[in-house]
Each structure stands twice: as C-alpha cells, then as structure tokens.
Design an enzyme around this catalytic site. Structure first.
Site, PDB file in Angstrom:
ATOM      1  N   ARG A  94      -7.196   5.789  -5.954  1.00  0.00           N
ATOM      2  CA  ARG A  94      -6.940   7.213  -6.186  1.00  0.00           C
ATOM      3  C   ARG A  94      -7.217   7.585  -7.641  1.00  0.00           C
ATOM      4  O   ARG A  94      -7.802   8.633  -7.939  1.00  0.00           O
ATOM      5  CB  ARG A  94      -5.497   7.539  -5.792  1.00  0.00           C
ATOM      6  CG  ARG A  94      -5.194   7.259  -4.323  1.00  0.00           C
ATOM      7  CD  ARG A  94      -3.704   7.178  -4.049  1.00  0.00           C
ATOM      8  NE  ARG A  94      -3.059   8.479  -4.226  1.00  0.00           N
ATOM      9  CZ  ARG A  94      -1.727   8.649  -4.178  1.00  0.00           C
ATOM     10  NH1 ARG A  94      -0.929   7.600  -3.996  1.00  0.00           N
ATOM     11  NH2 ARG A  94      -1.216   9.845  -4.322  1.00  0.00           N
TER      12      ARG A  94
ATOM     13  N   ILE B  23       0.870  -1.164   0.000  1.00  0.00           N
ATOM     14  CA  ILE B  23       0.000   0.000   0.000  1.00  0.00           C
ATOM     15  C   ILE B  23       0.915   1.225   0.000  1.00  0.00           C
ATOM     16  O   ILE B  23       2.055   1.165   0.440  1.00  0.00           O
ATOM     17  CB  ILE B  23      -0.973   0.024   1.204  1.00  0.00           C
ATOM     18  CG1 ILE B  23      -0.238  -0.057   2.543  1.00  0.00           C
ATOM     19  CG2 ILE B  23      -1.982  -1.101   1.105  1.00  0.00           C
ATOM     20  CD1 ILE B  23      -1.173  -0.001   3.752  1.00  0.00           C
ATOM     21  N   ASP B  24       0.428   2.312  -0.543  1.00  0.00           N
ATOM     22  CA  ASP B  24       1.251   3.502  -0.728  1.00  0.00           C
ATOM     23  C   ASP B  24       1.819   4.008   0.598  1.00  0.00           C
ATOM     24  O   ASP B  24       1.237   3.790   1.670  1.00  0.00           O
ATOM     25  CB  ASP B  24       0.441   4.621  -1.375  1.00  0.00           C
ATOM     26  CG  ASP B  24      -0.024   4.273  -2.771  1.00  0.00           C
ATOM     27  OD1 ASP B  24       0.631   3.441  -3.414  1.00  0.00           O
ATOM     28  OD2 ASP B  24      -1.042   4.838  -3.218  1.00  0.00           O
ATOM     29  N   LYS B  25       2.917   4.707   0.515  1.00  0.00           N
ATOM     30  CA  LYS B  25       3.575   5.273   1.693  1.00  0.00           C
ATOM     31  C   LYS B  25       2.598   6.020   2.594  1.00  0.00           C
ATOM     32  O   LYS B  25       2.581   5.826   3.804  1.00  0.00           O
ATOM     33  CB  LYS B  25       4.701   6.218   1.251  1.00  0.00           C
ATOM     34  CG  LYS B  25       5.332   7.015   2.389  1.00  0.00           C
ATOM     35  CD  LYS B  25       6.341   8.028   1.867  1.00  0.00           C
ATOM     36  CE  LYS B  25       6.877   8.898   3.002  1.00  0.00           C
ATOM     37  NZ  LYS B  25       7.832   9.923   2.505  1.00  0.00           N
TER      38      LYS B  25
END
Length: 328
Positions: free
Chosen positions: A252, A149-151
C-alpha cells in the site's frame, strides 16, 4: 515532536517538546495531536493517575496550559494481555498437516486480538479448531502466528501448530525464503508496466497512524510489481506484487509512493471524484460501498520446516474483488 517511545519492562515512555506555536495549548489536546493511537479519555486518565511530568514535575490537570520549550514525559503502563479464548468461527483451510496449516483469511477478519478487537479474530478461530495443544505456540497472545496480513486484506496465511515448526517458519521469513505474491487493483496505469520499488518504510512524520517511504531511518523494503491487466483506458490496473521484505502496509505504501494507490484504500488511497468519474458507471456505483483496500494475498510457497517438502499454494480472488474487476 515525540520520540518513538522508550520501552521498559512494564511501560512505554514518550518524550515531547512544546513548540512555540503550541504554547498556551491544553495539555490533553497537545497529547492527542502527538499520540493519535491513544484516545483523549485514555490520555486524561493517565494524566490524573500521575503518569505525566512537565520539566520533571508531575502534572495532574488535563487542562494545564503549556509553555514553549517545556519537556513533556508520558509513561504508559503496559496492560496485562488476556489470554485469547477459543471461538467457533468458520475457517477456510487450504492445507493442514500435524505441523502447520494454510488458511485463506477473509477481508474484515483481524489476525490476532488487539485493543478494539478482543475477539472474533483468526487466533480465536484457530484455538477452537486446533484445541488445547495449540495454546502458547510461539506466545500466548498470538499462538501460531508467524506473519500477518491487514484486517481488510484477504488471502493466504501460514500458521504453525508446533513450537518446532513455528521456529522454522520464523527463520524462513527472517531469511526471506518465503515466496509470496499479491494481486492488487490500483489507480492508473503504472509506467513502466513492471518494475522494482525500493524505499525504506517507517512511521509517517505527518500522520502517526500511517507508514511512509522515509528519506532516513525506517526499514529496508523492496517490492517487485508487474501489470497484469489495464482497465478503462488506463483508469485502473490489476497488478501482481512480489515481496522481498515484509514491512507494515508495504504494498500500500510503495504503490502510493509511485503515484498508484490501491482502490478503496481508506488510509492511503486517493479516492478523488475525478478518478472515480473515469471509471465505468457500474464501477462508480461499486466504489461507493467498496470500503477496503483492493489487495489479496494470492500465492504462498516455501520449504516445509519439518518434512522439507516443497509447498506451493494459490487462492482465488475474493468475490468483492472479482465483482470490482468485472465492473471495470
């Protein structure tokens, strides 16, 4: 425009063609525009190291002035990946057994070492927690990692502790036999309030740092969403998203595609002043310092690859998201 880069065993090759409007441009500036993932200093070093040709002739001067129609080829040698080191970083462990663990990743933590983030990552923390037996599970660079998962996205991740479990989890993700849901706060009020978004996702042709729904090519992507709560007369909404696929930045990109980007998203979000002015005063104040996408990996469920137990987990929203919701 460049191609997507040709991978060889020890290098990546980018091929570009100089357009008529790009003639007389400096070589290094031309490369920066087409290859934004590489810094200008890195590109200049590659040029002086004889890694670039123009019409099959080596060019070593970054300030070389281009001509229309020239073929530019840049070879980027692969760097040797250093082995991550163990670091004593606290982990929020939701579940653990001899084969896998479930962690609740905080916003701001990178999953694995990468250029610009060589340490302080989830992998560094896992190496300390799991010990030497964890090294090399599924690969030296990203031990135990089967998804990311993104930062700046918070929430649940599963990590493999054995090779057998790693292979089993990879198969579950490949066949989409993992139940995942995310909570997100988006601009506006999606209509319909629940729907399915389909649209292949690939690299944006306008900005190489972004992904986008593309008319041709890309990878199949499907997101199911439903609205859980509407704030401030429709200025923002809390939604749940369930994924059929797991593409880079999928939620997103898909929510932006239908006109409802995530609050705080620095890459895809439209944080216009007109939108912010429609929020309550307290929320307007929070948005001045809220610098990450309002996205949380809420639930995770699957059949355990080894024990065959049906596992299901849920995590609370992070404090910053709770505060944002209260302010809305």
């Amino acid at each position: 425009m460049p191609d997507n880069g040709t991978n060889t065993n020890d290098a990546q090759i980018y091929s570009l063609t100089v357009s008529d409007i790009e003639k007389k441009q400096r070589l290094d500036r031309f490369l920066v525009q087409h290859l934004p993932d590489l810094s200008r200093s890195r590109l200049q070093a590659l040029i002086t190291d004889k890694c670039l040709t123009i019409d099959e002739t080596i060019v070593e001067t970054p300030n070389y002035r281009l001509k229309s129609g020239q073929k530019v080829s840049l070879t980027v040698p692969s760097a040797a990946d250093p082995e991550p080191v163990a670091q004593d970083i606290p982990l929020d462990i939701v579940y653990e057994d001899p084969y896998l663990l479930i962690v609740n990743k905080p916003s701001g933590m990178v999953v694995h070492p990468a250029p610009g983030n060589s340490d302080g990552t989830l992998v560094n923390a896992l190496l300390y927690h799991c010990g030497d037996d964890f090294k090399g599970i599924g690969g030296v660079r990203r031990p135990g990692i089967v998804h990311r998962i993104d930062k700046d996205t918070s929430g649940l991740m599963v990590v493999a502790k054995t090779d057998e479990c790693h292979q089993g989890l990879v198969q579950l993700f490949a066949t989409h036999d993992i139940e995942r849901s995310y909570n997100a706060i988006v601009w506006g009020f999606p209509k319909p309030s629940a729907d399915e978004i389909r649209g292949n996702i690939g690299r944006s042709p306008k900005n190489r740092k972004k992904m986008a729904v593309v008319p041709t090519g890309g990878k199949r992507a499907v997101t199911h969403y439903k609205t859980l709560e509407v704030f401030s007369h429709g200025a923002a909404s809390l939604i749940e998203c369930r994924l059929e696929t797991g593409r880079t930045h999928q939620i997103r990109v898909h929510m932006t595609h239908i006109g409802h980007p995530l609050l705080g998203d620095p890459l895809y979000g439209n944080q216009s002043q007109s939108r912010i002015r429609n929020l309550p005063a307290k929320a307007q104040g929070l948005m001045k310092t809220f610098q990450r996408q309002a996205l949380h990996a809420k639930t995770l469920g699957f059949i355990h690859p080894i024990t065959k137990e049906n596992l299901s987990f849920s995590s609370e929203l992070s404090i910053d998201l709770k505060d944002l919701i209260i302010s809305l």
